[in-house]
Design an enzyme around this catalytic site. Structure first.
Site, PDB file in Angstrom:
ATOM      1  N   GLY A  28     -10.334  -0.147  11.811  1.00 28.02           N
ATOM      2  CA  GLY A  28     -10.266   1.117  11.074  1.00 28.02           C
ATOM      3  C   GLY A  28     -11.569   1.348  10.343  1.00 28.02           C
ATOM      4  CB  THR A  30     -14.930   5.449  11.616  1.00 30.99           C
ATOM      5  OG1 THR A  30     -13.735   5.573  12.411  1.00 30.99           O
ATOM      6  CG2 THR A  30     -15.991   4.731  12.417  1.00 30.99           C
ATOM      7  CG  ASP A  32     -10.293   8.688   3.084  1.00 33.43           C
ATOM      8  OD1 ASP A  32     -11.307   9.365   2.858  1.00 33.43           O
ATOM      9  OD2 ASP A  32      -9.432   8.448   2.212  1.00 33.43           O
ATOM     10  CG  LEU A  33      -9.101   1.754   2.393  1.00 35.42           C
ATOM     11  CD1 LEU A  33      -8.816   2.147   0.953  1.00 35.42           C
ATOM     12  CD2 LEU A  33      -8.041   0.768   2.885  1.00 35.42           C
ATOM     13  CG  ASP A 101      -6.432   0.878  22.849  1.00 37.60           C
ATOM     14  OD1 ASP A 101      -5.665   0.650  21.894  1.00 37.60           O
ATOM     15  OD2 ASP A 101      -6.051   1.386  23.919  1.00 37.60           O
ATOM     16  CB  VAL A 102      -5.601  -2.371  17.943  1.00 33.23           C
ATOM     17  CG1 VAL A 102      -6.750  -2.174  16.975  1.00 33.23           C
ATOM     18  CG2 VAL A 102      -4.581  -1.251  17.829  1.00 33.23           C
ATOM     19  CG  ASP A 194      -0.314  -3.566  -5.366  1.00 33.48           C
ATOM     20  OD1 ASP A 194      -1.028  -2.634  -5.791  1.00 33.48           O
ATOM     21  OD2 ASP A 194       0.883  -3.680  -5.672  1.00 33.48           O
ATOM     22  CG  HIS A 195      -5.201   0.106  -5.436  1.00 24.18           C
ATOM     23  ND1 HIS A 195      -4.168   0.674  -4.722  1.00 24.18           N
ATOM     24  CD2 HIS A 195      -5.406   0.915  -6.504  1.00 24.18           C
ATOM     25  CE1 HIS A 195      -3.765   1.764  -5.330  1.00 24.18           C
ATOM     26  NE2 HIS A 195      -4.497   1.950  -6.413  1.00 24.18           N
ATOM     27  CE  LYS A 199      -5.250   0.966 -10.538  1.00 20.40           C
ATOM     28  NZ  LYS A 199      -6.463   1.782 -10.490  1.00 20.40           N
ATOM     29  CG  HIS A 257       1.223   0.375  -6.884  1.00 21.70           C
ATOM     30  ND1 HIS A 257       0.436  -0.462  -6.119  1.00 21.70           N
ATOM     31  CD2 HIS A 257       1.012   1.624  -6.404  1.00 21.70           C
ATOM     32  CE1 HIS A 257      -0.199   0.257  -5.208  1.00 21.70           C
ATOM     33  NE2 HIS A 257       0.135   1.519  -5.365  1.00 21.70           N
TER      34      HIS A 257
END
Length: 504
Positions: A28, A30, A32-33, A101-102, A194-195, A199, A257
């Site tokens: 992945g 390219t 957005d994440l 292609d995975v 888990d972002h 924090k 979260h």
């Protein structure tokens, strides 16, 4: 002694952060994440010296681009992190691209050859991180093919798999997914990101609790009246409507979260500050969480969906959302633990979209003195306020302790005073930077283990089952509020109220 430039400062080689050697294979690459979070995080590690000469990244996706185009994409994604074009170019030169292609087993042989080539070129010593930033239905496929097509090395220090949420949509699907991953990777090799656990102030919960006798001695049901956790968003679903309508706030926010934050607040003190010990205590806490029956779930959980006002569309009017959708955009609930430390002390949680602001906070409400000597009728004094420890997670980072003190007016009157500490966020690492660094170190402290995920799903699934057989009265709250009136009533029944509230 050799000198190096780090952030334009000359430092000696002995003062450099420890360099981590690894090949990072990003599925992945390219997406957005990757461009918004992962590449800037890696670049910040590069600037600080955690990554230097001995690392390489292979990005994969279906797009047909070459290495130069991929490196240009990476350079563009980190441009705002530095004005040093040479530094950015050097960083981007470590990135390589393979169209992939995975689901096609043959494509993995190309990845294996490229990985072996880069291992020699950068002297990576066989260390590999496989980061899957794709839809969860591909997790098992990728993990299986990495194993069967011999991309896992045996001559290195580590092979590690990193996956993003969602990790299943209920306990059964999560278990199936975990079984697929476990066929190729051991549990200590799997890093479920888990972002929120990256924090600053979430990680500070352990420091505040276990580093201060003043809090740890009182951290129990004898002195704490209740704990409140609020994760509020002021935006709607935006471009995530397709995903969100199949998920909802319960699965999207509570299961991961919020349950992770709850476990950090509720757990016992670990034997040592090590990932195995911390995870063990978090699991014990989650296993003592009361799983509600139908009646309890109905009484202790509230759901909501935002309506419209003069400047906002209702959820059902959002692009991609069915006009009769019953997906919740708000959840509030009361959690109870059946253990010695927390029996009788409720944990109240709430999260939602289109609320009064974007913020995350934890409010620990302490019990009042058994006798308020200042509130006898003849004194004319107002009753004492609650002592509250508030942990501000975002957008501001810090904490405050509300205490009662005498004011400076004539007579004797008390008023609440906040003892506050707020952090300078300028040099605070972003969550993904922290978490990727932990992956490279092999530190699983701030990642969800399978037993934690399983316990959270078992609790959440019961709420979901009850809601699926009940017809909600949606929409039931307006944008800019703090959710439906029922969320306030949930606490009012216990003669309590939310610490953070707004006038309706």
């Amino acid at each position: 002694m050799p000198l190096y430039l780090v952030n334009n400062d000359e430092i000696g080689v002995n003062d450099l952060p420890k360099e981590r050697r690894a090949l990072i294979m990003l599925f992945g690459g390219t997406g957005d994440l990757a461009t918004r979070k992962l590449y800037p995080a890696l670049f910040n590690l590069y600037k600080k010296g955690n990554l230097r000469d001995h690392f390489a990244v292979i990005g994969t996706a279906r797009n047909k681009i070459n290495d130069a185009e991929f490196q240009e994409l990476v350079a563009k994604s980190v441009a705002k992190e530095s004005d040093d074009k040479k530094l950015i170019a050097n960083f981007a030169s470590h990135f390589y691209y393979e169209a992939h292609d995975v689901t096609d087993v043959k494509h993995y042989s190309v990845l294996r050859e490229k990985a072996d080539e880069l291992d020699k070129k950068y002297d990576l010593q066989g260390n590999r991180v496989f980061y899957i930033s794709m839809a969860p239905n591909f997790f098992g496929t990728v993990a299986k093919n990495l194993k069967t097509q011999n991309l896992l090395t045996e001559n290195g220090e580590f092979n590690r798999l990193v996956i993003e949420k969602p990790f299943g949509r209920d306990y059964e699907s999560a278990k199936q997914l975990n079984d697929e991953l476990s066929a190729s990777f051991d549990e200590n090799q799997i890093f479920r990101i888990d972002h929120y656990l990256g924090k600053e102030m979430i990680q500070n919960i352990e420091a505040i609790r276990f580093g201060n006798t003043i809090f740890e001695a009182l951290w129990n049901n004898r002195y704490i009246d209740n704990i409140q956790i609020t994760l509020a968003e002021d935006l709607g679903v935006e471009e995530r409507a397709g995903y969100y309508d199949n998920s909802g706030a319960l699965r999207d926010m509570v299961q991961n979260h919020i349950m992770q934050i709850v476990s950090l607040l509720a757990m016992e003190q670990p034997v040592a500050f090590k990932d195995v010990d911390i995870r063990s205590e978090k699991v014990k806490a989650l296993r003592s969480l009361r799983v509600y029956d139908v009646v309890e779930a109905s009484a202790n959980f509230v759901r909501g969906q935002y309506g419209s006002d003069n400047s906002n569309k209702s959820y059902r009017e959002e692009d991609g959302v069915p006009a009769d959708s019953n997906t919740e955009t708000f959840v509030a609930g009361k959690l109870l633990f059946d253990n010695y430390r927390w029996s009788g002390t409720p944990f109240y949680i709430r999260t939602g979209k289109k609320l009064a602001g974007k913020f995350t906070r934890v409010d620990v409400v302490f019990k009042k003195p058994l006798v308020d000597i200042f509130a006898f009728p003849q004194s004319g004094s107002t009753p004492l306020n609650d002592n509250v420890l508030t942990i501000f997670v975002e957008p501001n980072q810090g904490f405050s302790l509300r205490v009662n003190a005498k004011n400076n007016e004539q007579g004797f009157h008390t008023e609440p005073v906040d003892l506050e500490y707020m952090e300078d966020q300028k040099n605070t690492p972003q969550p993904y930077e922290r978490l990727i660094h932990d992956v490279l170190k092999g530190d699983g402290t701030n990642f969800s283990s399978w037993p934690e995920v399983a316990s959270a799903w078992k609790f959440v699934d019961q709420i979901r089952r009850v809601w699926d057989i009940q017809q909600p009265n949606f929409p039931n709250y307006i944008p800019g509020s703090m959710g439906p009136v029922a969320a306030d009533e949930l606490l009012a029944r216990d003669h309590r109220q939310w610490v953070y509230k707004i006038n309706r």
